[in-house]
Design a protein around this motif. Structure first.
Motif, PDB file in Angstrom:
ATOM      1  N   ARG A  89      25.847  16.141  -1.551  1.00 42.94           N
ATOM      2  CA  ARG A  89      26.673  16.617  -2.658  1.00 42.94           C
ATOM      3  C   ARG A  89      28.012  17.141  -2.162  1.00 42.94           C
ATOM      4  NH1 ARG A  89      24.313  20.619  -7.018  1.00 42.94           N
ATOM      5  NH2 ARG A  89      26.384  20.845  -7.916  1.00 42.94           N
ATOM      6  N   ARG A  91      29.526  16.082   0.523  1.00 46.53           N
ATOM      7  CA  ARG A  91      30.302  14.879   0.853  1.00 46.53           C
ATOM      8  C   ARG A  91      30.942  14.297  -0.391  1.00 46.53           C
ATOM      9  NH1 ARG A  91      25.848  13.535   4.276  1.00 46.53           N
ATOM     10  NH2 ARG A  91      24.981  12.018   2.825  1.00 46.53           N
ATOM     11  N   ASN A  92      30.166  14.337  -1.480  1.00 47.49           N
ATOM     12  CA  ASN A  92      30.650  13.740  -2.717  1.00 47.49           C
ATOM     13  C   ASN A  92      31.791  14.535  -3.335  1.00 47.49           C
ATOM     14  OD1 ASN A  92      30.016  13.490  -6.006  1.00 47.49           O
ATOM     15  ND2 ASN A  92      30.052  11.584  -4.843  1.00 47.49           N
ATOM     16  N   LEU A 116      32.879   3.961  -6.966  1.00 48.03           N
ATOM     17  CA  LEU A 116      31.592   4.212  -6.303  1.00 48.03           C
ATOM     18  C   LEU A 116      31.247   5.700  -6.114  1.00 48.03           C
ATOM     19  CD1 LEU A 116      29.196   2.670  -4.950  1.00 48.03           C
ATOM     20  CD2 LEU A 116      30.383   2.992  -2.794  1.00 48.03           C
ATOM     21  N   PRO A 117      32.163   6.533  -5.592  1.00 53.43           N
ATOM     22  CA  PRO A 117      31.767   7.941  -5.390  1.00 53.43           C
ATOM     23  C   PRO A 117      31.393   8.636  -6.699  1.00 53.43           C
ATOM     24  CG  PRO A 117      33.781   7.461  -4.208  1.00 53.43           C
ATOM     25  CD  PRO A 117      33.510   6.283  -5.082  1.00 53.43           C
ATOM     26  N   MET A 118      32.018   8.224  -7.791  1.00 54.88           N
ATOM     27  CA  MET A 118      31.729   8.898  -9.065  1.00 54.88           C
ATOM     28  C   MET A 118      30.371   8.493  -9.619  1.00 54.88           C
ATOM     29  SD  MET A 118      35.436   9.059 -10.852  1.00 54.88           S
ATOM     30  CE  MET A 118      35.838   7.380 -10.469  1.00 54.88           C
ATOM     31  N   LEU A 119      29.848   7.389  -9.088  1.00 56.85           N
ATOM     32  CA  LEU A 119      28.501   6.974  -9.467  1.00 56.85           C
ATOM     33  C   LEU A 119      27.488   8.035  -9.054  1.00 56.85           C
ATOM     34  CD1 LEU A 119      26.745   4.587 -10.516  1.00 56.85           C
ATOM     35  CD2 LEU A 119      26.729   3.715  -8.202  1.00 56.85           C
ATOM     36  N   TYR A 120      27.810   8.734  -7.966  1.00 59.86           N
ATOM     37  CA  TYR A 120      26.858   9.714  -7.444  1.00 59.86           C
ATOM     38  C   TYR A 120      27.289  11.139  -7.758  1.00 59.86           C
ATOM     39  CZ  TYR A 120      25.447   5.550  -5.014  1.00 59.86           C
ATOM     40  OH  TYR A 120      25.032   4.284  -4.740  1.00 59.86           O
ATOM     41  N   SER A 121      28.201  11.272  -8.697  1.00 64.68           N
ATOM     42  CA  SER A 121      28.748  12.585  -9.008  1.00 64.68           C
ATOM     43  C   SER A 121      28.277  13.039 -10.373  1.00 64.68           C
ATOM     44  CB  SER A 121      30.278  12.486  -9.001  1.00 64.68           C
ATOM     45  OG  SER A 121      30.818  13.639  -9.587  1.00 64.68           O
ATOM     46  N   ARG A 122      28.129  14.346 -10.507  1.00 64.51           N
ATOM     47  CA  ARG A 122      27.756  14.874 -11.823  1.00 64.51           C
ATOM     48  C   ARG A 122      28.982  15.100 -12.675  1.00 64.51           C
ATOM     49  NH1 ARG A 122      22.960  19.159 -10.356  1.00 64.51           N
ATOM     50  NH2 ARG A 122      21.872  17.753  -8.969  1.00 64.51           N
ATOM     51  N   HIS A 124      32.904  14.015 -13.975  1.00 66.09           N
ATOM     52  CA  HIS A 124      33.636  12.784 -14.311  1.00 66.09           C
ATOM     53  C   HIS A 124      32.723  11.706 -14.871  1.00 66.09           C
ATOM     54  CE1 HIS A 124      36.178  15.067 -11.811  1.00 66.09           C
ATOM     55  NE2 HIS A 124      35.753  14.582 -10.677  1.00 66.09           N
ATOM     56  N   LEU A 125      31.751  12.107 -15.664  1.00 64.78           N
ATOM     57  CA  LEU A 125      30.787  11.137 -16.167  1.00 64.78           C
ATOM     58  C   LEU A 125      31.473  10.076 -17.015  1.00 64.78           C
ATOM     59  CD1 LEU A 125      27.853  10.431 -16.287  1.00 64.78           C
ATOM     60  CD2 LEU A 125      27.596  11.935 -18.241  1.00 64.78           C
ATOM     61  N   ARG A 164      39.552   5.364  -2.998  1.00 65.23           N
ATOM     62  CA  ARG A 164      38.155   5.758  -3.160  1.00 65.23           C
ATOM     63  C   ARG A 164      37.928   7.170  -2.616  1.00 65.23           C
ATOM     64  NH1 ARG A 164      34.231   2.122   0.073  1.00 65.23           N
ATOM     65  NH2 ARG A 164      35.113   3.337   1.773  1.00 65.23           N
TER      66      ARG A 164
END
Lengths: 304, 414
Positions: A89, A91-92, A116-122, A124-125, A164
């Motif tokens: 998290r 890192r993200n 890609l990074p926002m795919l794993y972020s809570r 900026h949905l 990115r």
């Protein structure tokens, strides 16, 4: 894009960091007591020969690895106490990583790669696409959103990778030999992009072994055998000043430049002769250090 | 929550893209799944269609609501009880009609072989049955000529009979024999009607049609009071067979004064037991098919696991990158698990398509007893469910491997 405002001025705070590997019976001290403080909005170059520990330091700075002992506080977060998931998290949310070999997904468009990074972020949905477009615009690739990496030149690929890294508004941008795979002209473009980001307030840490790339940073940290041997502003770094002087004198001469390289390596690593092989572009005719760089506009600079 | 749903959604698309990028490999990998799902769906569909066909056959022959009841001496009492003691009688028939509402209609029946004579023709060993008028409804056989039996025929013990068309042939009767007399065991009977001939064949085979005569039950009893007797009844609802049997048992036990521990002195049988027989047969086939399907799904699952391991190792750098930009281990695990499941489910759909083609074969084959083999919805659900399950079971190991990868090592991977 402004970096997240930090509560304290200190972004990175490393104290007594050691990283020890065991290879068979042998103990390798990749980092042996490193203290390092990087403040908000600094542009720092980390330099060192192969095996000096700069990659290990970079991995720990990027939260990809953890120190054996010592503290690493990133933006007020004690990462040395974190587990894998919490590190992921960090890192993200806190770190933008730029790799030498770009590491783009070959099947995905530039836009998808940046998303890609926002795919794993809570966070900026619902704004992922908009943010990715903005990041691509920032690196001057607004017209290349639908292109896949193999349709882009090396410089463009690296700029996609930078977009990115920036898309989650990281508190630090970490670049590991970002120009290592690029030719001279593209290198200048990428460096200029870093400078622009820095002017806009981005904290940047760059690992390189190229003195002229390091010359654009505000501060140079030199490592040898897992220890910091020099940490000074670029203008005051003796090795760099020496290099600048030699470049100015021996401009255009392949032999002198190569000689200068050898000496530099000898200075940096007195006990280890046999320097690394340098990139060919050192021998090219080029303007004096730091005088001019090409604008970051997007022109076809040749595929890599 | 929203993030998880979106991630899942994108992962599914990513996985479909992966499969599409390696179409041939995906199909070869999923072959086991395809065969497994195709066999599950087609076997169950064929068995279902076969059972429906058989129920239809039974319905057209005797009616699936048919039930038989007869007196029976329990094994333990063979020495002390005679068959005559337990024989069902008309009192019990009336009791059942009165007190067992799940019995719609009922007739007592008795049967004997007697010699039949008409003019110079004689038929030996023809089946003569005594029935109530309600028999026409119970067995749904009407007359094509003349009139059916009536209650008055029975009450007055008239010497009247119904014959079938075979009897006309064998006894060389008139084309319209109504009003003629024939001899049953030496007694003169008036032919009052000719019964319709039931279509034989199907599962009961039918065999050679025989001379059949039906006379009033009481007339039959008067000629031979000792002939075997049973009831033939129609249940109100074939689905309620168990309840109906319980009702009949209660009425008869009460009437016969059987107490708690006494064994039944009667037996009953329903056509539904023929369905039981078919179900047993279907179970054997299903068992065999299950083994085949289990093996092919297992082999298919191994194939899936193999390809997923290959996929993980050839995308190690990608996994490293995803981790570097913040993918948490459970997320990576889910991504590869979803990919395995998607691969299996796509295999399942291909298998479904194959099964559908298989069910079209009966239409193309002439004289095949089954015309329509509809795809069983349950079978489709089972097939798809199992293919997804295989994806989860065999995809978990490669997914764990991917999730455990150290990002630095993964990024250095060549």
């Amino acid at each position: 894009m402004n970096p997240a405002s930090t509560p304290s001025d200190v972004t990175i705070d490393i104290r007594g960091m050691r990283k020890i590997y065991r290879v068979g019976d042998e103990t390798v001290r990749a980092l042996d007591g490193v203290d390092l403080t990087i403040r908000n909005n600094e542009f720092v170059a980390i330099m060192g020969a192969s095996g000096s520990g700069k990659s290990t330091l970079m991995n720990i700075l990027g939260c990809l690895d953890q120190p054996t002992t010592g503290r690493y506080v990133l933006n007020g977060k004690p990462t040395h106490k974190m587990g894998m998931s919490r590190l992921a998290r960090v890192r993200n949310e806190e770190i933008g990583f730029i790799f030498q070999s770009f590491e783009l997904l070959s099947r995905a468009s530039s836009l998808k790669n940046v998303m890609l990074p926002m795919l794993y972020s809570r966070r900026h949905l619902f704004s992922a696409r908009r943010r990715a477009k903005r990041a691509l615009d920032l690196v001057g690739l607004a017209d290349r959103m639908g292109h896949r990496p193999n349709q882009l030149s090396g410089g463009q690929r690296q700029r996609v990778a930078i977009a990115r890294a920036l898309v989650n508004e990281p508190s630090i941008l970490l670049a590991d030999e970002p120009t290592g795979n690029l030719d001279s002209k593209t290198t200048v473009e990428i460096i200029e992009l870093f400078r622009r980001l820095h002017r806009q307030g981005q904290t940047i840490v760059i690992v390189t072994h190229e003195e002229d790339v390091a010359g654009h940073a505000e501060r140079i940290v030199r490592l040898r055998d897992g220890k910091v041997i020099s940490d000074a502003a670029t203008d005051e770094d003796p090795i760099h000043r020496d290099w600048v002087r030699r470049m100015a004198e021996g401009r255009g001469s392949m032999v002198e430049v190569t000689d200068a390289e050898h000496e530099l390596n000898a200075m940096a690593d007195a006990n280890k002769p046999g320097p690394e092989v340098r990139r060919g572009w050192f021998g090219k005719k080029r303007p004096a250090e730091g005088s001019t760089v090409l604008p970051g506009g997007d022109d076809e600079s040749g595929a890599v | 929550m929203g993030a998880v749903v979106r991630l899942l959604w994108q992962t599914v698309f990513l996985a479909i893209g992966q499969v599409w990028a390696n179409k041939v490999r995906a199909v070869l990998t999923a072959l086991g799944i395809i065969i497994g799902v195709a066999s599950v769906i087609s076997v169950i569909s064929f068995l279902n269609a076969g059972r429906d066909w058989m129920l239809d056959q039974i319905d057209s022959q005797v009616g699936s609501r048919t039930m038989w009841i007869w007196g029976d001496v329990p094994d333990a009492q063979r020495g002390v009880m005679s068959w005559a003691d337990v024989r069902v009688n008309t009192t019990e028939a009336r009791l059942l009609l009165e007190r067992a509402p799940s019995i719609e209609d009922l007739t007592p029946m008795c049967n004997r072989s007697w010699e039949i004579g008409y003019g110079k023709e004689t038929v030996r060993g023809a089946s003569v049955r005594g029935v109530w008028a309600s028999w026409h409804d119970v067995e749904s056989r009407q007359v094509v000529l003349g009139r059916p039996l009536s209650r008055i025929d029975n009450e007055e013990r008239r010497h009247v009979c119904l014959i079938n068309e075979v009897a006309i042939e064998e006894l060389k009767l008139d084309v319209d024999p109504v009003g003629d007399y024939l001899l049953i065991n030496g007694r003169r009977f008036l032919i009052i009607g000719v019964l319709e001939t039931k279509e034989s064949g199907g599962i009961f085979g039918g065999g050679q049609p025989r001379t059949e005569l039906y006379i009033p039950f009481n007339t039959h009893k008067m000629m031979d009071p000792y002939s075997g007797t049973w009831f033939q009844a129609n249940m109100v609802d074939a689905e309620q067979a168990d309840e109906t049997q319980a009702e009949v048992r209660f009425v008869l036990r009460t009437h016969r004064g059987l107490s708690g521990d006494d064994e039944d002195t009667f037996e009953m049988e329903i056509v539904a037991s023929a369905i039981d027989f078919f179900n047993n047969f279907a179970m054997v086939i299903t068992g065999g098919a299950t083994v085949v399907v289990a093996i092919s799904l297992f082999v298919g699952g191994i194939g899936i696991m193999n390809i997923m391991l290959v996929s993980v190792s050839e995308r190690t750098r990608e996994i490293g990158l995803r981790k570097a930009v913040g993918a948490q281990p459970p997320v990576v695990l889910m991504q590869f698990l979803v990919e395995a499941v998607v691969l299996c489910v796509i295999g399942g759909f291909v298998g479904l398509a194959f099964a559908f083609v298989l069910t079209l074969i009966p239409k193309a084959v002439p004289d095949f007893p089954l015309d329509e083999v509809p795809l069983s919805a349950v079978a489709v659900a089972i097939g798809m469910g199992f293919s997804a399950l295989v994806g989860v079971v065999f995809g978990i190991l490669p997914a764990i491997k991917a999730a455990r990868l150290n990002p630095i090592d993964a990024l250095r991977h060549e």
